[in-house]
Design a protein around this motif. Structure first.
Motif, PDB file in Angstrom:
ATOM      1  N   ASP A  20       3.595  52.610 -29.876  1.00 52.86           N
ATOM      2  CA  ASP A  20       5.019  52.905 -29.955  1.00 52.86           C
ATOM      3  C   ASP A  20       5.812  51.607 -30.104  1.00 52.86           C
ATOM      4  O   ASP A  20       5.498  50.600 -29.460  1.00 52.86           O
ATOM      5  CB  ASP A  20       5.488  53.642 -28.694  1.00 52.86           C
ATOM      6  N   ILE A  21       6.829  51.649 -30.939  1.00 52.86           N
ATOM      7  CA  ILE A  21       7.707  50.490 -31.120  1.00 52.86           C
ATOM      8  C   ILE A  21       9.150  50.961 -31.081  1.00 52.86           C
ATOM      9  O   ILE A  21       9.446  52.126 -31.365  1.00 52.86           O
ATOM     10  CB  ILE A  21       7.426  49.753 -32.448  1.00 52.86           C
ATOM     11  N   GLY A  22      10.044  50.057 -30.741  1.00 54.37           N
ATOM     12  CA  GLY A  22      11.457  50.395 -30.670  1.00 54.37           C
ATOM     13  C   GLY A  22      12.115  50.340 -32.035  1.00 54.37           C
ATOM     14  O   GLY A  22      11.498  49.943 -33.034  1.00 54.37           O
ATOM     15  N   PRO A  23      13.384  50.724 -32.105  1.00 53.73           N
ATOM     16  CA  PRO A  23      14.111  50.676 -33.383  1.00 53.73           C
ATOM     17  C   PRO A  23      14.154  49.273 -33.986  1.00 53.73           C
ATOM     18  O   PRO A  23      14.110  49.110 -35.204  1.00 53.73           O
ATOM     19  CB  PRO A  23      15.516  51.169 -33.004  1.00 53.73           C
ATOM     20  N   GLU A  24      14.261  48.252 -33.122  1.00 50.38           N
ATOM     21  CA  GLU A  24      14.237  46.866 -33.587  1.00 50.38           C
ATOM     22  C   GLU A  24      12.828  46.314 -33.386  1.00 50.38           C
ATOM     23  O   GLU A  24      12.384  46.127 -32.256  1.00 50.38           O
ATOM     24  CB  GLU A  24      15.256  46.026 -32.814  1.00 50.38           C
ATOM     25  N   HIS A  25      12.124  46.090 -34.483  1.00 53.55           N
ATOM     26  CA  HIS A  25      10.739  45.644 -34.391  1.00 53.55           C
ATOM     27  C   HIS A  25      10.412  44.726 -35.566  1.00 53.55           C
ATOM     28  O   HIS A  25      11.103  44.733 -36.583  1.00 53.55           O
ATOM     29  CB  HIS A  25       9.787  46.848 -34.386  1.00 53.55           C
ATOM     30  N   PRO A  26       9.355  43.919 -35.449  1.00 53.61           N
ATOM     31  CA  PRO A  26       8.992  43.017 -36.549  1.00 53.61           C
ATOM     32  C   PRO A  26       8.508  43.778 -37.773  1.00 53.61           C
ATOM     33  O   PRO A  26       8.016  44.905 -37.677  1.00 53.61           O
ATOM     34  CB  PRO A  26       7.858  42.174 -35.944  1.00 53.61           C
ATOM     35  N   CYS A  53       4.152  46.155 -34.133  1.00 56.59           N
ATOM     36  CA  CYS A  53       4.484  45.796 -32.760  1.00 56.59           C
ATOM     37  C   CYS A  53       4.422  44.269 -32.651  1.00 56.59           C
ATOM     38  O   CYS A  53       3.945  43.594 -33.567  1.00 56.59           O
ATOM     39  CB  CYS A  53       3.506  46.465 -31.790  1.00 56.59           C
ATOM     40  N   ASP A  54       4.871  43.739 -31.535  1.00 51.99           N
ATOM     41  CA  ASP A  54       4.894  42.279 -31.377  1.00 51.99           C
ATOM     42  C   ASP A  54       3.486  41.683 -31.452  1.00 51.99           C
ATOM     43  O   ASP A  54       3.276  40.621 -32.040  1.00 51.99           O
ATOM     44  CB  ASP A  54       5.555  41.910 -30.050  1.00 51.99           C
TER      45      ASP A  54
END
Length: 221
Positions: A50-56, A70-71
């Motif tokens: 899972d990743i947030g709306p702001e992601h790489p 993901c980071d």
């Protein structure tokens, strides 16, 4: 218009008002919340986390595909330029003193006053793209014309190949030039593809484009 008047003789026999059957406001709000579908969670395209709306974002120089990451995956897969992916930077910079005369722009032969230019490591040259209802469309760009731009604007040598671009906005009288991440360029392309209507695009698409560049101005401050 005729108005309906209740007959007093039938007032007592009338059913209770509709709101008497409705739940209390707090309960109704809880019911609406429970019935509402939760938005689908975004996931890393590489590991499924899972990743947030702001992601790489990562970018594949060969297939020119953007990947949400993901980071951890951004570090693992985007650290080496020899690997399949490059990490897309987040910096955005406005170039208000950028020099691009109208005659030079016309000579580039772009059919729309929006475009981005990026150096492709796989193609071994600078590519020009313009957003269109069909997506990002490549335009012919001679090496000579790009060299002229670089000679007039040495700042172009700062662009990181594949993942950064010169983003040009000359639509509707604008004269804006940005050092922009490649994901922002493709976001602009997506806006045109989504909102374009008819031959001229329609009012909605230019409203969306205006909002996009307003956001870019804020990011470049």
């Amino acid at each position: 218009m005729a108005q309906h008047v209740s007959d007093p003789a039938h007032t007592e026999a009338r059913e209770p008002p509709a709101f008497a059957h409705e739940p209390l406001p707090a309960i109704a709000a809880l019911q609406r919340f429970a019935a509402r579908k939760a938005p689908a969670a975004e996931r890393c395209d590489l590991c499924g986390a899972d990743i947030g709306p702001e992601h790489p974002h990562l970018f594949g120089p060969v297939d020119r595909q953007l990947v949400c990451a993901c980071d951890t995956c951004a570090i693992l897969f985007g650290g080496q330029h020899t690997q399949r992916y490059k990490r897309v930077p987040t910096r955005t910079k406005s170039w208000p003193s950028f020099r691009l005369p109208d005659e030079t722009w016309v000579a580039l032969g772009l059919p729309i006053d929006l475009a981005f230019f990026t150096e492709s490591s796989s193609a071994g040259k600078v590519l020009a793209f313009y957003p269109s209802p069909a997506g990002a469309t490549e335009s012919l760009l001679t090496l000579e014309s790009w060299r002229e731009l670089v000679d007039a604007n040495p700042c172009l040598r700062q662009l990181e190949p594949d993942v950064e671009a010169l983003l040009v906005n000359r639509a509707r009288g604008a004269r804006e030039y940005y050092r922009a991440p490649i994901d922002q360029c493709y976001r602009l392309t997506g806006l045109l593809r989504t909102h374009w209507r008819g031959l001229s695009g329609g009012a909605d698409v230019w409203k969306a484009v205006g909002a996009f560049f307003e956001e870019l101005r804020q990011l470049s401050m």
